[in-house]
Design a protein around this motif. Structure first.
Motif, PDB file in Angstrom:
ATOM      1  N   CYS A   1       0.833  -1.210   0.000  1.00 34.42           N
ATOM      2  CA  CYS A   1       0.000   0.000   0.000  1.00 34.42           C
ATOM      3  C   CYS A   1       0.862   1.251   0.000  1.00 34.42           C
ATOM      4  N   LEU A   2       1.935   1.244   0.789  1.00 34.58           N
ATOM      5  CA  LEU A   2       2.826   2.401   0.847  1.00 34.58           C
ATOM      6  C   LEU A   2       3.502   2.641  -0.495  1.00 34.58           C
ATOM      7  N   GLN A   3       3.915   1.559  -1.149  1.00 27.12           N
ATOM      8  CA  GLN A   3       4.566   1.687  -2.448  1.00 27.12           C
ATOM      9  C   GLN A   3       3.598   2.243  -3.493  1.00 27.12           C
ATOM     10  N   ARG A   4       2.389   1.698  -3.527  1.00 24.86           N
ATOM     11  CA  ARG A   4       1.390   2.185  -4.483  1.00 24.86           C
ATOM     12  C   ARG A   4       1.027   3.632  -4.195  1.00 24.86           C
ATOM     13  N   ASN A   5       0.865   3.964  -2.914  1.00 23.27           N
ATOM     14  CA  ASN A   5       0.510   5.322  -2.535  1.00 23.27           C
ATOM     15  C   ASN A   5       1.563   6.322  -3.010  1.00 23.27           C
ATOM     16  N   GLY A   6       2.836   5.926  -2.924  1.00 26.87           N
ATOM     17  CA  GLY A   6       3.911   6.813  -3.340  1.00 26.87           C
ATOM     18  C   GLY A   6       3.890   7.139  -4.819  1.00 26.87           C
ATOM     19  N   GLN A   7       3.202   6.323  -5.610  1.00 28.79           N
ATOM     20  CA  GLN A   7       3.129   6.536  -7.049  1.00 28.79           C
ATOM     21  C   GLN A   7       1.912   7.382  -7.452  1.00 28.79           C
ATOM     22  N   ARG A   8       1.087   7.751  -6.485  1.00 23.77           N
ATOM     23  CA  ARG A   8      -0.114   8.526  -6.783  1.00 23.77           C
ATOM     24  C   ARG A   8       0.208  10.017  -6.867  1.00 23.77           C
TER      25      ARG A   8
END
Length: 358
Positions: free
Chosen positions: A186-193
């Motif tokens: 989730c943290l990795q995906r969030n960082g790409q938003r």
């Protein structure tokens, strides 16, 4: 597009199935992607009418401040409850087969976002012949099975219980989908938003999240946990399809007039929040006394401080138990609200004994 008024007779003889689905999980767990895929599948393969209500779309400006953080729990709670009132406006219109009108007390920006969400999914439309803030239902909204998917974190059980209450009030189907995604993913995906949340927000939510617990809560029995991204989207959609079908075929029994059940719900909720509040307030008192000792408060004053804090705690819990001074017990009561009230009172007492701010 055909209106509900033109299809009212057909709708009254057609399918009456309607349901609410709570889609919950951490930010960036894949909920919105899953909701869109689920909507396409149900429309194409089952011929259902599906509406996806993404809280991030309807409450984008109200839900985040300039630094990307959410407002205090009490304010966020009010926003969610306001959105549920708008959803109830739509449901009552669908059930009655009439047009939908805007509620008198509303936040205009949120209401407009809500209306846009329904229009974009061909659930309602405006008519030049109707008064402002009145909307006509699409025929498909009343003549076919209807499922509304609510896409949000819903990390507290109490948040989901509000939706269950709405389903129970109108005898709708109800189910829950929990996307269980590893925190690091989730943290990795969030960082790409583009509009990424602060990592601290996701960490905090990961610590607080209360997963559906059918073994403990009977109202959560129609729940499904999906391992994301471990399970393939296709296989997840297949089992979800069956869950939603079961929910439609077994709507929640309307027990609005069952005072015994309502009292049982209130008692269970009161007991749970009292127990949690007691534990939390004990820790706060203990930590405050430790800080007082570190500040080298005189022994006699330490004794007086302990007496005042314990008296405050006892009075506070009694007020909670009676529903008098602070918060009346509802299934939506958040422990964070209780703690905030207590800390304000506690700080007033502490200031009399040592100057360090707490």
């Amino acid at each position: 597009m055909e209106t509900a008024a033109g299809a009212q007779a057909a709708g009254s003889a057609g399918p009456r199935e309607r349901g609410l689905c709570v889609l919950c999980g951490l930010p960036a767990a894949g909920k919105s992607t899953f909701a869109r895929a689920l909507g396409r599948r149900l429309r194409q393969e089952r011929g259902w009418t599906v509406g996806v209500l993404s809280y991030d779309d309807v409450l984008p400006d109200a839900s985040l401040d300039s630094e990307g953080a959410r407002p205090p729990p009490s304010q966020w709670k009010m926003l969610r409850q306001e959105l549920l009132k708008y959803l109830e406006c739509f449901l009552t219109a669908v059930i009655s087969g009439c047009q939908m009108s805007a509620p008198p007390n509303r936040t205009e920006a949120i209401w407009e976002n809500f209306i846009t969400c329904l229009k974009d999914q061909d659930l309602i439309f405006s008519s030049a012949l109707k008064a402002p803030y009145c909307y006509l239902l699409a025929k498909t909204a009343v003549s076919r099975p209807l499922f509304l998917v609510l896409d949000d974190n819903f990390y507290y059980q109490s948040m989901r219980y509000e939706v269950f209450q709405l389903a129970r009030k109108y005898s709708l189907g109800f189910c829950q989908l929990f996307l269980d995604c590893p925190l690091e993913t989730c943290l990795q995906r969030n960082g790409q938003r583009l509009r990424a949340l602060p990592p601290e927000t996701i960490y905090a939510m990961g610590e607080k999240i209360e997963k559906p617990n059918p073994q403990k809560n009977a109202w959560e029995h129609n729940s499904l946990t999906i391992q994301s991204p471990a399970c393939s989207l296709e296989s997840s959609l297949e089992v979800t399809d069956l869950l939603l079908l079961t929910a439609l075929e077994n709507p929640v029994k309307n027990i609005e007039d069952n005072m015994e059940q309502k009292e049982m719900d209130r008692t269970i909720c009161s007991t749970n929040i009292l127990h949690k509040a007691d534990q939390t307030l004990r820790r706060i008192v203990s930590q405050t006394m430790k800080e007082a000792k570190d500040e080298q408060v005189l022994p006699n004053n330490l004794k007086l401080l302990a007496e005042e804090l314990n008296k405050l705690k006892a009075e506070f819990l009694e007020d909670l138990r009676q529903g008098n001074k602070y918060l009346c017990f509802q299934p939506t009561t958040d422990l964070s609200d209780v703690t905030s009230f207590f800390c304000n009172e506690k700080d007033n007492i502490v200031q009399k004994y040592f100057s360090k701010q707490h």
